[in-house]
Every structure is written in C-alpha cells, then in structure tokens.
Design a protein around this motif. Structure first.
Motif, PDB file in Angstrom:
ATOM      1  N   ARG A   1       0.857  -1.201   0.000  1.00  0.00           N
ATOM      2  CA  ARG A   1       0.000   0.000   0.000  1.00  0.00           C
ATOM      3  C   ARG A   1       0.886   1.243   0.000  1.00  0.00           C
ATOM      4  N   VAL A   2       1.482   1.517  -1.138  1.00  0.00           N
ATOM      5  CA  VAL A   2       2.435   2.624  -1.208  1.00  0.00           C
ATOM      6  C   VAL A   2       1.762   3.972  -1.008  1.00  0.00           C
ATOM      7  N   ASP A   3       0.424   4.049  -1.175  1.00  0.00           N
ATOM      8  CA  ASP A   3      -0.285   5.301  -0.930  1.00  0.00           C
ATOM      9  C   ASP A   3      -0.148   5.742   0.520  1.00  0.00           C
ATOM     10  N   LEU A   4       0.022   4.752   1.426  1.00  0.00           N
ATOM     11  CA  LEU A   4       0.137   5.072   2.845  1.00  0.00           C
ATOM     12  C   LEU A   4       1.475   5.725   3.192  1.00  0.00           C
ATOM     13  N   LEU A   5       2.466   5.606   2.307  1.00  0.00           N
ATOM     14  CA  LEU A   5       3.778   6.178   2.591  1.00  0.00           C
ATOM     15  C   LEU A   5       3.722   7.694   2.762  1.00  0.00           C
ATOM     16  N   ARG A   6       2.715   8.322   2.191  1.00  0.00           N
ATOM     17  CA  ARG A   6       2.573   9.774   2.319  1.00  0.00           C
ATOM     18  C   ARG A   6       1.741  10.156   3.540  1.00  0.00           C
ATOM     19  N   GLY A   7       1.310   9.155   4.320  1.00  0.00           N
ATOM     20  CA  GLY A   7       0.507   9.425   5.497  1.00  0.00           C
ATOM     21  C   GLY A   7       1.351   9.654   6.736  1.00  0.00           C
ATOM     22  N   PRO A   8       0.706   9.995   7.846  1.00  0.00           N
ATOM     23  CA  PRO A   8       1.437  10.345   9.079  1.00  0.00           C
ATOM     24  C   PRO A   8       2.237   9.197   9.684  1.00  0.00           C
TER      25      PRO A   8
ATOM     26  N   PHE B   1       4.181   7.275   8.286  1.00  0.00           N
ATOM     27  CA  PHE B   1       5.462   7.074   7.594  1.00  0.00           C
ATOM     28  C   PHE B   1       6.184   8.394   7.360  1.00  0.00           C
ATOM     29  N   ASP B   2       5.877   9.388   8.185  1.00  0.00           N
ATOM     30  CA  ASP B   2       6.502  10.704   8.026  1.00  0.00           C
ATOM     31  C   ASP B   2       8.028  10.639   8.045  1.00  0.00           C
ATOM     32  N   GLY B   3       8.579   9.799   8.908  1.00  0.00           N
ATOM     33  CA  GLY B   3      10.033   9.740   9.037  1.00  0.00           C
ATOM     34  C   GLY B   3      10.699   8.683   8.197  1.00  0.00           C
ATOM     35  N   ALA B   4       9.923   7.966   7.381  1.00  0.00           N
ATOM     36  CA  ALA B   4      10.505   6.863   6.605  1.00  0.00           C
ATOM     37  C   ALA B   4      11.305   7.397   5.429  1.00  0.00           C
ATOM     38  N   GLY B   5      12.580   7.015   5.360  1.00  0.00           N
ATOM     39  CA  GLY B   5      13.420   7.404   4.239  1.00  0.00           C
ATOM     40  C   GLY B   5      13.727   6.260   3.313  1.00  0.00           C
ATOM     41  N   THR B   6      13.292   5.039   3.694  1.00  0.00           N
ATOM     42  CA  THR B   6      13.566   3.840   2.910  1.00  0.00           C
ATOM     43  C   THR B   6      12.320   2.962   2.911  1.00  0.00           C
ATOM     44  N   ALA B   7      11.998   2.373   1.769  1.00  0.00           N
ATOM     45  CA  ALA B   7      10.894   1.418   1.671  1.00  0.00           C
ATOM     46  C   ALA B   7      11.426   0.121   1.080  1.00  0.00           C
ATOM     47  N   VAL B   8      11.223  -0.980   1.796  1.00  0.00           N
ATOM     48  CA  VAL B   8      11.646  -2.305   1.326  1.00  0.00           C
ATOM     49  C   VAL B   8      10.421  -3.024   0.793  1.00  0.00           C
ATOM     50  N   VAL B   9      10.455  -3.398  -0.475  1.00  0.00           N
ATOM     51  CA  VAL B   9       9.288  -3.988  -1.128  1.00  0.00           C
ATOM     52  C   VAL B   9       9.701  -5.202  -1.961  1.00  0.00           C
ATOM     53  N   THR B  10       8.713  -6.063  -2.241  1.00  0.00           N
ATOM     54  CA  THR B  10       8.911  -7.227  -3.112  1.00  0.00           C
ATOM     55  C   THR B  10       7.928  -7.091  -4.277  1.00  0.00           C
ATOM     56  N   PRO B  11       8.236  -6.253  -5.266  1.00  0.00           N
ATOM     57  CA  PRO B  11       7.249  -5.894  -6.296  1.00  0.00           C
ATOM     58  C   PRO B  11       6.852  -7.039  -7.226  1.00  0.00           C
ATOM     59  N   SER B  12       7.792  -7.928  -7.557  1.00  0.00           N
ATOM     60  CA  SER B  12       7.492  -8.953  -8.550  1.00  0.00           C
ATOM     61  C   SER B  12       6.598 -10.052  -8.000  1.00  0.00           C
TER      62      SER B  12
ATOM     63  N   ALA C   1       9.773   8.208  -3.771  1.00  0.00           N
ATOM     64  CA  ALA C   1      11.220   8.181  -3.545  1.00  0.00           C
ATOM     65  C   ALA C   1      11.889   9.432  -4.117  1.00  0.00           C
ATOM     66  N   ARG C   2      11.488   9.840  -5.297  1.00  0.00           N
ATOM     67  CA  ARG C   2      12.114  11.004  -5.923  1.00  0.00           C
ATOM     68  C   ARG C   2      11.765  12.295  -5.202  1.00  0.00           C
ATOM     69  N   ALA C   3      10.536  12.384  -4.715  1.00  0.00           N
ATOM     70  CA  ALA C   3      10.085  13.629  -4.100  1.00  0.00           C
ATOM     71  C   ALA C   3      10.878  13.977  -2.850  1.00  0.00           C
ATOM     72  N   GLY C   4      11.248  12.978  -2.080  1.00  0.00           N
ATOM     73  CA  GLY C   4      11.953  13.249  -0.828  1.00  0.00           C
ATOM     74  C   GLY C   4      13.364  12.733  -0.798  1.00  0.00           C
ATOM     75  N   ARG C   5      13.916  12.443  -1.989  1.00  0.00           N
ATOM     76  CA  ARG C   5      15.265  11.872  -2.078  1.00  0.00           C
ATOM     77  C   ARG C   5      15.372  10.653  -1.161  1.00  0.00           C
ATOM     78  N   ARG C   6      14.345   9.814  -1.258  1.00  0.00           N
ATOM     79  CA  ARG C   6      14.283   8.593  -0.452  1.00  0.00           C
ATOM     80  C   ARG C   6      14.813   7.419  -1.262  1.00  0.00           C
TER      81      ARG C   6
ATOM     82  N   GLU D   1      18.384   5.756  -9.962  1.00  0.00           N
ATOM     83  CA  GLU D   1      19.057   6.685  -9.066  1.00  0.00           C
ATOM     84  C   GLU D   1      18.451   6.696  -7.666  1.00  0.00           C
ATOM     85  N   ARG D   2      17.285   6.053  -7.478  1.00  0.00           N
ATOM     86  CA  ARG D   2      16.637   6.022  -6.165  1.00  0.00           C
ATOM     87  C   ARG D   2      16.394   4.615  -5.660  1.00  0.00           C
ATOM     88  N   THR D   3      16.838   3.584  -6.404  1.00  0.00           N
ATOM     89  CA  THR D   3      16.500   2.201  -6.069  1.00  0.00           C
ATOM     90  C   THR D   3      17.739   1.357  -5.817  1.00  0.00           C
ATOM     91  N   VAL D   4      17.698   0.601  -4.732  1.00  0.00           N
ATOM     92  CA  VAL D   4      18.684  -0.454  -4.477  1.00  0.00           C
ATOM     93  C   VAL D   4      18.032  -1.769  -4.865  1.00  0.00           C
TER      94      VAL D   4
END
Length: 492
Positions: free
Chosen positions: A240-247, A249-260, A281-286, A313-316
């Motif tokens: 639910r990546v929409d939640l990343l912009r919610g309160p 996850f305010d301090g989250a600078g990294t998101a670990v996901v399994t997209p495939s 990720a791009r908006a906050g240099r995350r 440039e924003r993905t590991v």
C-alpha cells in the motif's frame, strides 16, 4: 603432559601422558579421541610402524596399545584391511552425530533450524528450491574453467565490492533478464540478502517502511543494525504505497518492497503503485530497496521488469542466488545508486572485507556460459508443473469442489498462499491437522509484523492462511506431500 600430532590422512592431536607409561598413555589418548568423536567410526588408523615412527615410540608399544583397544571393542583389526575404529566406538551418552542433530530440527521459511522437536515426513514450507536439482555437473565444470583461468591475484584479498568478473556478468544478465540499469561499478557482492539488508540499515539508518506480512528475520536484521521498522500493509495489488505519504510514515526514508511477487501474499505490485512508489522516492530523495528474491520464476505471463529500471538513481536492487541455485552458494548482490556505492563499499569492508572469491568466479563463469539461463529455464518448467498440480489438487480436493479456502499468489515464485475462509478451519486448526498427517507447513500468522493475539484479530485486512512452498520437496516426495495437504484441508 606431552602432546604429539599423528597423521592419519588428516592431522590428529593426541595427548600422551608419559607419567602413565608410554603404552598406557597411548591407550588413554586413543580411547579419549574415540570417545569424544575426534576419531569417528570406521576411521582407519595408521600402521603400527607408521604411528610408532611419528610418536617416537617402539613399534611393540603401539601394537600392544592397539591390541588392548581391540579387546575393549574400541577398534577392529582385519587382516589385509588394517585397524579401524569400531562402529560402537563413537556412541556415547554425550555424543550425537550431525546427521541425527539435523534430523530432529525443523526449518524456517529461510531454511534455518527452528528448534522444533522433530522434522516431519512431508515438507511444504516455503523458502528453498528443490536442492536435489542443484546443477552439480555444470557447476563443477564452471568452477574448473573459472579457477584455471583466474589470475593469481584472485586468490588474495580483493575489492570489497566483489570480483569484477561476477559484477560484469551480473550487470549483463540483470539488464537482459530483469530490466535492471547498471554497470559493474555499482554492484556489490554480499553474503546473502540478510547481509545486504544489514549493511543498508547501517548506512541509511532512520525508518524503514517494510511490507507486512514479510519475513520476520528481515525486520529483526534492520532493527538490530540501527534502523527502525514501520510496517507497510499489503493487499492483492501489492504494498500500500499510498500510505507512505501518510502520518505513520513521516520519518521513513527507505521502503523495502517485493514488487514482482510479494512474500508471502504472492501479489504483484500494481503498475500505478509502482509509479507512485517511484514518485515518493524522488520527491523526498528517499530510497527504494527492491527485494527481487524470485523474479525469474513467472508462469502465466511475461516476467515483470524490476522497479529499479524505472528509477535507478533512487533504487537499491537486492538479488540472490538462494532461490535459483540454493542458499549454500551464499552469494547475493546489491545494485546501487551512484551516491550509495562509496558508503556501502566501506560498510562491506568493515563487515567482512569481502565475500569469498572462488564461488564468485564460479558463478561468473556459470552466468557467462549461459548455464545459468539454461538452469533457470529448466527450473521454471519444473516449478510450473508443480504449481499446476497444486492448483489442480486443491481445486478438486480429492474429487469434491474446493470450499473453505482460496488459492492465490500462484502466478510466480516458489510458494502459494492458501487463504482460509471465515467459515472454514482456522489457521491453528489447519496447522494442527497438518502435523497429524506428518506435514510441515508455515502459517501466515507468524509472518505479520505484530502477529494477531487471537483469531478475533484476523479480518479482511489481516487474513488467516497457510503459505505452501511447492519448490522444497524432491520430485519423488512432492506428490506424497500434496496428498498430505489435501487430507489436511479435506476434513470437513
């Protein structure tokens, strides 16, 4: 106490006490080596002449010691075959063979010992491929070619990022097969996904948004290396990546996901969510950490390309050989944005300096020769047949229409999710029933960031289910394991 070394094919440390007399001291030293397992059952001892020469004893002294231990049953002497340790010699109250130790332990989703009292006859736990299909012959050929061609400096200390041969091979393969945009200079070889996450937690710090449910060990690794974890809910369209912009996850600078292929739900991250994740990720240099643990295994459509290709440039990108070859290879890779190469290289240097080189050289040759592609294509066909058989068996449930559960997450990967319906069995009932049929399964409840305290905590957002790993059994064992699974789910 005088100490000597004896060469029996390998070195053996014997402590012969001269105060007890040479013969008695040798008897005691050999007896102790047998009892504590340093001389295992069936080990051939050197001739009396050889051992006497090495220990500086008279040959008659060694012969007398051997004769005494033969009389006690510790040794067996056979004409023409020499003297060996008897089969009963290592069986003491305090000794336990490695084989027995393994047989009594269970395994987790990562194939690690869980401390369960015994291993069940049928294993459908997720986390490992069919290890009987490890490409032994092709791997040996690759190892021989790689070692023969390796420069002398390959056997010394090297670049903490890993061998250049493997990094180049991975850059070509990942670009071709997974749509990853990189070059060899931005790849670091690590000793598994766990080390990769540990290094990222050390370098990035702060708060990691991590999927929920996910592998609990990965949450623990991130926390133990200095970062915080914020659980990110998952549904049938992925995180639910929409939640990343919610309160939350305010301090989250990294998101670990399994997209495939989300672990363990099995969903694929929806294209709109992929785009939203990249924009976040791009908006906050995350930083996005893409765990692509089994992206090569897709069955019903073309493989979904890596998110890394959308925002290098924003993905590991975190990849591993554990699912394609086997966990024992102990090789994984981080494909990094340019700004993280230096910090992660230093973190790797301080962690263990470098991953072992011989395996890297072998894997590089294995990939460059396209044996890796051939192995994955064969494995994909094999696992698709298993996936299809699982779906067929559970759809009919031994001749009756399926009810009480739904099968999902089967478009890719090596596991499926049996989601339990509210009107059917609970997760605890299924696991108890499975144990009665000697079947080892993993429950979804153990994979939540905060497991529900009771069944009432389960809901549509937190369903109950069973994670079925159809990759683990051998070809011969798989049908019997499915039989046990069908019986487990067919009690009503």
């Amino acid at each position: 106490m005088a100490e000597y070394w004896s060469t029996l094919d390998v070195d053996l440390h014997l402590a012969v006490d001269p105060a007890s007399g040479r013969r008695v001291g040798l008897e005691q030293a050999l007896r102790e080596a047998i009892r504590d397992g340093r001389l295992g059952a069936g080990t051939r001892l050197p001739s009396t002449r050889t051992l006497a020469a090495e220990l500086g004893l008279a040959r008659g002294t060694v012969s007398a010691a051997y004769d005494q231990l033969v009389a006690e049953g510790h040794l067996v002497a056979t004409r023409g075959s020499g003297t060996r340790v008897a089969e009963l010699g290592t069986q003491g109250a305090g000794n336990r063979s490695p084989a027995n130790a393994t047989a009594t332990a269970g395994v987790s989703a990562l194939g690690e010992p869980t401390g369960s009292p015994q291993r069940l006859a049928h294993n459908l736990r997720p986390g490992t491929p069919d290890l009987s299909h490890f490409p032994r012959a092709a791997w040996l050929r690759a190892a021989r070619r790689a070692v023969n061609a390796a420069p002398n400096e390959a056997f010394g200390y090297g670049d903490p990022r890993g061998r250049i041969e493997l990094r180049r091979a991975l850059a070509e393969y990942l670009g071709r097969a997974r749509g990853v945009r990189t070059d060899a200079e931005r790849i670091i070889i690590v000793s598994g996904a766990v080390q990769g996450l540990a290094l990222l937690a050390q370098v990035l710090g702060g708060t990691f948004a991590m999927e929920d449910p996910y592998i609990p060990l990965f949450h623990e690794v991130v926390r133990s290396h200095g970062a915080q974890v914020a659980p990110l809910p998952v549904d049938d369209d992925g995180a639910r990546v929409d939640l990343l912009r919610g309160p939350d996850f305010d301090g989250a600078g990294t998101a670990v996901v399994t997209p495939s292929h989300q672990y363990p739900i099995g969903s694929t991250l929806h294209p709109a969510r992929r785009q939203a994740l990249v924009e976040w990720a791009r908006a906050g240099r995350r930083v996005i950490v893409e765990d692509d643990y089994d992206g090569e295994f897709r069955y019903d459509r073309q493989p979904v390309g890596a998110v890394q290709g959308m925002a290098p440039e924003r993905t590991v990108y975190l990849g591993t050989a554990s699912k394609t070859l086997g966990p024992a290879v102990r090789l994984a890779w981080l494909v990094l944005p340019e700004h993280l190469v230096g910090p992660l290289t230093e973190a790797k240097r301080h962690a263990d300096h470098q991953s072992e080189s011989l395996g890297q050289l072998t894997l590089a040759e294995f990939i460059a020769s396209h044996d890796y592609d051939r192995h994955i294509r064969a494995a994909r066909l094999r696992y698709r047949r298993r996936r299809d058989l699982l779906a067929e068996r559970l759809h009919t449930r031994a001749g009756r229409p399926a009810a009480g559960f739904a099968l999902g997450g089967i478009a890719a990967g090596l596991h499926a999710l049996v989601r339990l319906e509210p009107a059917g069995m609970t997760e605890a009932e299924v696991l108890k029933r499975a144990a009665e049929f000697d079947l080892d399964l993993e429950g979804l409840g153990d994979l939540w960031h905060t497991p529900p305290a009771n069944t009432l905590a389960s809901s549509a957002a937190r369903p109950q289910g069973i994670v079925v790993g159809f990759g683990s059994p051998t070809e011969a064992a798989y049908p019997r394991a499915l039989d046990a699974l069908v019986r487990t789910l067919s009690w009503r």
